[in-house]
Design an enzyme around this catalytic site. Structure first.
Site, PDB file in Angstrom:
ATOM      1  N   ASP A 180       0.816  -1.207   0.000  1.00 33.12           N
ATOM      2  CA  ASP A 180       0.000   0.000   0.000  1.00 33.12           C
ATOM      3  C   ASP A 180       0.855   1.264   0.000  1.00 33.12           C
ATOM      4  OD1 ASP A 180      -2.665   1.016   0.034  1.00 33.12           O
ATOM      5  OD2 ASP A 180      -2.354   1.636   2.110  1.00 33.12           O
ATOM      6  N   ASP A 221       1.538   5.164  -5.542  1.00 36.71           N
ATOM      7  CA  ASP A 221       0.895   6.421  -5.159  1.00 36.71           C
ATOM      8  C   ASP A 221       1.703   7.608  -5.668  1.00 36.71           C
ATOM      9  OD1 ASP A 221      -0.390   8.536  -4.040  1.00 36.71           O
ATOM     10  OD2 ASP A 221      -0.191   7.881  -1.953  1.00 36.71           O
ATOM     11  N   ILE A 271      -8.102  -0.321   6.394  1.00 37.57           N
ATOM     12  CA  ILE A 271      -8.215  -0.206   7.849  1.00 37.57           C
ATOM     13  C   ILE A 271      -6.849  -0.480   8.474  1.00 37.57           C
ATOM     14  CG2 ILE A 271      -9.295  -1.143   9.940  1.00 37.57           C
ATOM     15  CD1 ILE A 271     -11.312   0.270   8.191  1.00 37.57           C
TER      16      ILE A 271
END
Length: 281
Positions: free
Chosen positions: A81, A103, A230
């Site tokens: 991530d 990202d 989460i």
């Protein structure tokens, strides 16, 4: 079983439910996520983020996550991530991650698009799926806090061009969400989510899921969110479990582990049921 993000999110989009992605920076977190997913017969995504690597290196995370995913009785995608660098994402590919997020959301639009398209080409050649971000999801505090978050919201029409040009598999959107603890209840732009979903027709991702109200989650999924990230809630639960063990006079670190796992499993179960992915494996 170890799968890609598409194996999990495409059925979620078609079925109208969401799937949790949980950062797991130690074995206890990983156990809490995968054991709960198995108990609920739910697909799940698990992994780490580049910002968390100082606490557990990518190699160490891969050493426990990938075998655990392979042995799981439910579909598990191992996801890298918020990969902020090209080299970091390539490192995750080599380590065996089945999904990466590149990202480049702080770059200008054309650069974000060009960088992501290159990463998608490499990853798809290796059978790995890719998440991108358009707009920018800031933080609730610290250096990443945005003065005017709405200035960075995802534009639905730009999102359609972005997805078409890059071939990305899932898109993280900025719609009023933020990373970390919310000081005040966020106001998600649900109609923007729906518009982006209609324009792009791919799974959408909601970052900054910890702390949102149950109704917000349900509405976000209804409008097109398929993956919800989460971490903060999971981390806080683990800490609370450890504190409970200390308060009860548990004498050793090993005897504290069940307290931590049990506390985190409650959070994972709550989210899986809330997102509607229980029984979908």
């Amino acid at each position: 079983m170890l799968v890609t993000m598409n194996d999990i999110l495409l059925p979620a989009r078609k079925g109208g439910y969401g799937v949790g992605f949980f950062n797991a920076v130690n074995v206890e977190m990983a156990r809490a996520v995968i054991e709960t997913a198995e108990e609920l017969h739910a697909p799940v995504m698990i992994g780490t983020a580049e910002i968390l690597l100082p606490f557990m290196s990518l190699e160490r995370v891969a050493e426990y996550l990938i075998p655990m995913a392979q042995k799981a009785s439910v579909p598990v995608a191992v996801h890298y991530d918020h990969g902020l660098t090209f080299d970091g994402c390539i490192h995750a590919l080599k380590a065996g991650f089945t999904s990466v997020m590149y990202d480049c959301s702080t770059c200008d639009y054309e650069e974000n698009k060009a960088r992501l398209a290159e990463m998608v080409k490499i990853c798809h050649a290796m059978g790995v799926t890719v998440e991108g971000e358009l707009g920018h999801v800031g933080d609730n505090e610290g250096a990443g806090k945005l003065t005017n978050p709405c200035d960075f919201y995802t534009n639905p029409e730009m999102a359609a061009d972005f997805v078409s040009a890059t071939g990305v598999d899932a898109l993280a959107v900025a719609v009023g969400n933020a990373h970390g603890d919310y000081k005040f209840p966020p106001k998600l732009d649900f109609e923007r989510i729906l518009a982006i979903s209609d324009e792009t027709k791919i799974p959408l991702v909601l970052h900054g899921g910890s702390g949102l109200a149950d109704d917000d989650f349900k509405m976000a999924v209804k409008k097109g969110i398929c993956k919800i990230n989460i971490f903060t809630d999971l981390e806080k639960a683990g800490r609370a479990g450890a504190q409970k063990a200390l308060d009860e006079g548990v004498p050793s670190l090993t005897k504290m582990i069940p307290y931590e796992i049990d506390a985190m499993k409650k959070v994972v179960e709550e989210k899986i049921r809330l997102f509607g992915s229980d029984g979908k494996a």
